[in-house]
Scaffold this motif. Structure first.
Motif, PDB file in Angstrom:
ATOM      1  N   ARG A 134      89.464  38.579  49.113  1.00 51.45           N
ATOM      2  CA  ARG A 134      89.351  39.478  50.271  1.00 51.45           C
ATOM      3  C   ARG A 134      87.943  40.075  50.304  1.00 51.45           C
ATOM      4  NH1 ARG A 134      93.936  42.054  52.468  1.00 51.45           N
ATOM      5  NH2 ARG A 134      93.044  44.118  52.093  1.00 51.45           N
ATOM      6  N   GLY A 135      87.329  40.066  51.472  1.00 54.96           N
ATOM      7  CA  GLY A 135      85.992  40.611  51.636  1.00 54.96           C
ATOM      8  C   GLY A 135      84.885  39.578  51.528  1.00 54.96           C
ATOM      9  N   ASP A 136      85.212  38.353  51.101  1.00 50.99           N
ATOM     10  CA  ASP A 136      84.204  37.292  51.060  1.00 50.99           C
ATOM     11  C   ASP A 136      83.936  36.813  52.491  1.00 50.99           C
ATOM     12  OD1 ASP A 136      83.959  37.374  48.295  1.00 50.99           O
ATOM     13  OD2 ASP A 136      85.350  35.703  47.971  1.00 50.99           O
ATOM     14  N   PHE A 137      82.773  36.225  52.689  1.00 53.94           N
ATOM     15  CA  PHE A 137      82.405  35.681  53.994  1.00 53.94           C
ATOM     16  C   PHE A 137      82.808  34.219  54.065  1.00 53.94           C
ATOM     17  CE2 PHE A 137      78.487  38.660  53.901  1.00 53.94           C
ATOM     18  CZ  PHE A 137      79.271  39.739  54.261  1.00 53.94           C
ATOM     19  N   VAL A 138      83.224  33.787  55.233  1.00 52.45           N
ATOM     20  CA  VAL A 138      83.516  32.383  55.480  1.00 52.45           C
ATOM     21  C   VAL A 138      82.596  31.907  56.604  1.00 52.45           C
ATOM     22  CG1 VAL A 138      85.871  32.325  54.580  1.00 52.45           C
ATOM     23  CG2 VAL A 138      85.496  33.081  56.931  1.00 52.45           C
ATOM     24  N   PHE A 139      82.011  30.724  56.395  1.00 53.37           N
ATOM     25  CA  PHE A 139      81.038  30.169  57.341  1.00 53.37           C
ATOM     26  C   PHE A 139      81.568  28.878  57.938  1.00 53.37           C
ATOM     27  CE2 PHE A 139      78.548  32.912  54.656  1.00 53.37           C
ATOM     28  CZ  PHE A 139      77.614  33.466  55.518  1.00 53.37           C
ATOM     29  N   MET A 150      80.532  32.893  61.492  1.00 54.12           N
ATOM     30  CA  MET A 150      81.031  33.481  60.254  1.00 54.12           C
ATOM     31  C   MET A 150      82.098  34.522  60.529  1.00 54.12           C
ATOM     32  SD  MET A 150      77.834  35.999  59.113  1.00 54.12           S
ATOM     33  CE  MET A 150      78.546  36.403  57.537  1.00 54.12           C
ATOM     34  N   GLY A 151      82.858  34.834  59.477  1.00 53.34           N
ATOM     35  CA  GLY A 151      83.864  35.879  59.527  1.00 53.34           C
ATOM     36  C   GLY A 151      84.063  36.455  58.136  1.00 53.34           C
ATOM     37  N   ILE A 152      84.995  37.398  58.027  1.00 50.11           N
ATOM     38  CA  ILE A 152      85.330  38.045  56.750  1.00 50.11           C
ATOM     39  C   ILE A 152      86.754  37.665  56.380  1.00 50.11           C
ATOM     40  CG2 ILE A 152      85.653  40.237  55.541  1.00 50.11           C
ATOM     41  CD1 ILE A 152      83.535  41.461  57.365  1.00 50.11           C
ATOM     42  N   PHE A 153      86.924  37.096  55.189  1.00 50.35           N
ATOM     43  CA  PHE A 153      88.245  36.712  54.705  1.00 50.35           C
ATOM     44  C   PHE A 153      89.043  37.974  54.393  1.00 50.35           C
ATOM     45  CE2 PHE A 153      91.160  35.285  51.292  1.00 50.35           C
ATOM     46  CZ  PHE A 153      91.848  34.312  52.015  1.00 50.35           C
ATOM     47  N   VAL A 154      90.272  38.059  54.931  1.00 55.92           N
ATOM     48  CA  VAL A 154      91.093  39.256  54.738  1.00 55.92           C
ATOM     49  C   VAL A 154      92.323  39.001  53.880  1.00 55.92           C
ATOM     50  CG1 VAL A 154      90.287  40.413  56.828  1.00 55.92           C
ATOM     51  CG2 VAL A 154      92.319  38.944  56.957  1.00 55.92           C
ATOM     52  N   GLY A 155      92.475  37.775  53.388  1.00 54.99           N
ATOM     53  CA  GLY A 155      93.627  37.440  52.559  1.00 54.99           C
ATOM     54  C   GLY A 155      94.719  36.767  53.355  1.00 54.99           C
ATOM     55  N   SER A 156      95.738  36.284  52.658  1.00 56.30           N
ATOM     56  CA  SER A 156      96.870  35.592  53.280  1.00 56.30           C
ATOM     57  C   SER A 156      96.417  34.452  54.183  1.00 56.30           C
ATOM     58  CB  SER A 156      97.742  36.575  54.066  1.00 56.30           C
ATOM     59  OG  SER A 156      98.243  37.577  53.223  1.00 56.30           O
ATOM     60  N   GLY A 157      95.323  33.777  53.786  1.00 54.44           N
ATOM     61  CA  GLY A 157      94.847  32.633  54.549  1.00 54.44           C
ATOM     62  C   GLY A 157      94.224  32.982  55.884  1.00 54.44           C
ATOM     63  N   GLN A 158      93.772  34.229  56.068  1.00 56.03           N
ATOM     64  CA  GLN A 158      93.239  34.660  57.355  1.00 56.03           C
ATOM     65  C   GLN A 158      91.847  35.260  57.221  1.00 56.03           C
ATOM     66  OE1 GLN A 158      96.142  37.411  58.855  1.00 56.03           O
ATOM     67  NE2 GLN A 158      97.620  35.813  59.323  1.00 56.03           N
ATOM     68  N   ARG A 182      85.829  22.824  60.777  1.00 53.03           N
ATOM     69  CA  ARG A 182      84.440  23.268  60.830  1.00 53.03           C
ATOM     70  C   ARG A 182      84.029  24.172  59.670  1.00 53.03           C
ATOM     71  NH1 ARG A 182      86.526  22.114  65.585  1.00 53.03           N
ATOM     72  NH2 ARG A 182      85.202  21.177  67.197  1.00 53.03           N
ATOM     73  N   PHE A 183      84.964  24.491  58.767  1.00 51.20           N
ATOM     74  CA  PHE A 183      84.647  25.340  57.620  1.00 51.20           C
ATOM     75  C   PHE A 183      83.585  24.660  56.756  1.00 51.20           C
ATOM     76  CE2 PHE A 183      85.231  28.446  54.425  1.00 51.20           C
ATOM     77  CZ  PHE A 183      85.188  27.802  53.203  1.00 51.20           C
ATOM     78  N   THR A 184      82.535  25.406  56.376  1.00 56.94           N
ATOM     79  CA  THR A 184      81.482  24.835  55.543  1.00 56.94           C
ATOM     80  C   THR A 184      81.425  25.459  54.160  1.00 56.94           C
ATOM     81  OG1 THR A 184      79.822  26.324  56.511  1.00 56.94           O
ATOM     82  CG2 THR A 184      79.997  24.105  57.443  1.00 56.94           C
ATOM     83  N   GLU A 185      81.677  26.758  54.062  1.00 54.68           N
ATOM     84  CA  GLU A 185      81.487  27.387  52.766  1.00 54.68           C
ATOM     85  C   GLU A 185      81.949  28.835  52.793  1.00 54.68           C
ATOM     86  OE1 GLU A 185      77.782  27.650  49.857  1.00 54.68           O
ATOM     87  OE2 GLU A 185      77.131  27.807  51.952  1.00 54.68           O
ATOM     88  N   ALA A 186      82.322  29.333  51.598  1.00 56.16           N
ATOM     89  CA  ALA A 186      82.606  30.762  51.410  1.00 56.16           C
ATOM     90  C   ALA A 186      81.503  31.337  50.535  1.00 56.16           C
ATOM     91  CB  ALA A 186      83.965  30.946  50.749  1.00 56.16           C
ATOM     92  N   ARG A 187      81.074  32.552  50.863  1.00 59.19           N
ATOM     93  CA  ARG A 187      80.006  33.212  50.118  1.00 59.19           C
ATOM     94  C   ARG A 187      80.383  34.673  49.939  1.00 59.19           C
ATOM     95  NH1 ARG A 187      75.472  29.903  49.919  1.00 59.19           N
ATOM     96  NH2 ARG A 187      74.117  31.666  49.416  1.00 59.19           N
ATOM     97  N   SER A 188      79.747  35.341  48.992  1.00 60.86           N
ATOM     98  CA  SER A 188      80.108  36.718  48.690  1.00 60.86           C
ATOM     99  C   SER A 188      78.887  37.613  48.534  1.00 60.86           C
ATOM    100  CB  SER A 188      80.946  36.774  47.408  1.00 60.86           C
ATOM    101  OG  SER A 188      81.412  38.092  47.201  1.00 60.86           O
ATOM    102  N   ILE A 189      79.048  38.875  48.896  1.00 61.62           N
ATOM    103  CA  ILE A 189      78.017  39.885  48.652  1.00 61.62           C
ATOM    104  C   ILE A 189      78.441  40.810  47.511  1.00 61.62           C
ATOM    105  CG2 ILE A 189      77.064  39.873  50.983  1.00 61.62           C
ATOM    106  CD1 ILE A 189      78.763  42.424  51.531  1.00 61.62           C
ATOM    107  N   PHE A 190      79.542  40.448  46.838  1.00 59.20           N
ATOM    108  CA  PHE A 190      80.075  41.287  45.762  1.00 59.20           C
ATOM    109  C   PHE A 190      79.785  40.675  44.390  1.00 59.20           C
ATOM    110  CE2 PHE A 190      82.625  42.250  49.493  1.00 59.20           C
ATOM    111  CZ  PHE A 190      82.458  43.621  49.552  1.00 59.20           C
ATOM    112  N   ALA A 191      79.479  41.546  43.443  1.00 58.52           N
ATOM    113  CA  ALA A 191      79.174  41.108  42.059  1.00 58.52           C
ATOM    114  C   ALA A 191      80.428  40.689  41.359  1.00 58.52           C
ATOM    115  CB  ALA A 191      78.505  42.251  41.310  1.00 58.52           C
TER     116      ALA A 191
END
Length: 191
Positions: A134-139, A150-158, A182-191
């Protein structure tokens, strides 16, 4: 133009012309996500540097504390149903996809933030091994670029995103046929 009839002296467009117009319109609608906004305060960084395929090389990535994930999600959910606006980055003015991300992250981080999808890709790190959280970015590649939406992953596959002109910020399933292809990658701004 639902409910309106064309004057009798105008003929209906050829189906191929209509298809071309619809495709061009769809492309223009999603272009706002990867374009530089019209606001003078937008941060500008170098273009995405690609290394080894589809993943962007992180340039000075954000490394926020993981306990801020839920605050990011709470802020994001506050603006579901806000209208899409090209270049928009506020609840009052509407959002495009990267403007939504910028506004949401501004609520948990006081530093200078990226604005375009490619800039967000550069300011984040690939999600590898640990899986999408949850909170990771999806591109998504919606315009011929791995970082055109892009969007923000909120969990439960959404995920939550600002889709296109005429739409609103909404929650969508990752397995939605359009986005799954069209999904290419998930990325995060969290440590």
């Amino acid at each position: 133009m639902h409910g309106m009839q064309a004057p009798s002296h105008l003929s209906a467009p050829h189906p191929a012309t209509r298809r071309m117009w619809l495709l061009a319109s769809a492309a223009a609608v999603l272009a706002g996500c990867s374009s530089t906004p019209r606001t003078p305060s937008a941060s500008r960084t170098a273009p995405v540097a690609r290394s080894g395929g589809s993943s962007a090389r992180a340039v000075d990535p954000l490394q926020l504390q993981s306990d801020l994930r839920e605050a990011l999600l709470a802020r994001t959910m506050l603006v579901v149903n806000t209208p899409y606006t090209y270049g928009g980055n506020s609840p009052e003015g509407g959002f495009d996809c990267s403007g939504l991300i910028q506004w949401a992250v501004q609520g948990i981080h006081t530093g200078k933030l990226p604005r375009t999808t490619s800039q967000w890709a550069q300011s984040s790190t690939p999600v590898q091994g640990r899986g999408l959280q949850r909170g990771d970015f999806v591109f998504f590649n919606t315009m011929g670029s791995n970082y055109s939406h892009m969007g923000i992953f909120v969990g439960s596959g959404q995920f939550v995103h600002a889709p296109s002109s005429g739409g609103t910020v909404q929650r969508v399933r990752m397995d939605n046929p359009y986005f799954a292809k069209r999904f290419t990658e998930a990325r995060s701004i969290f440590a």
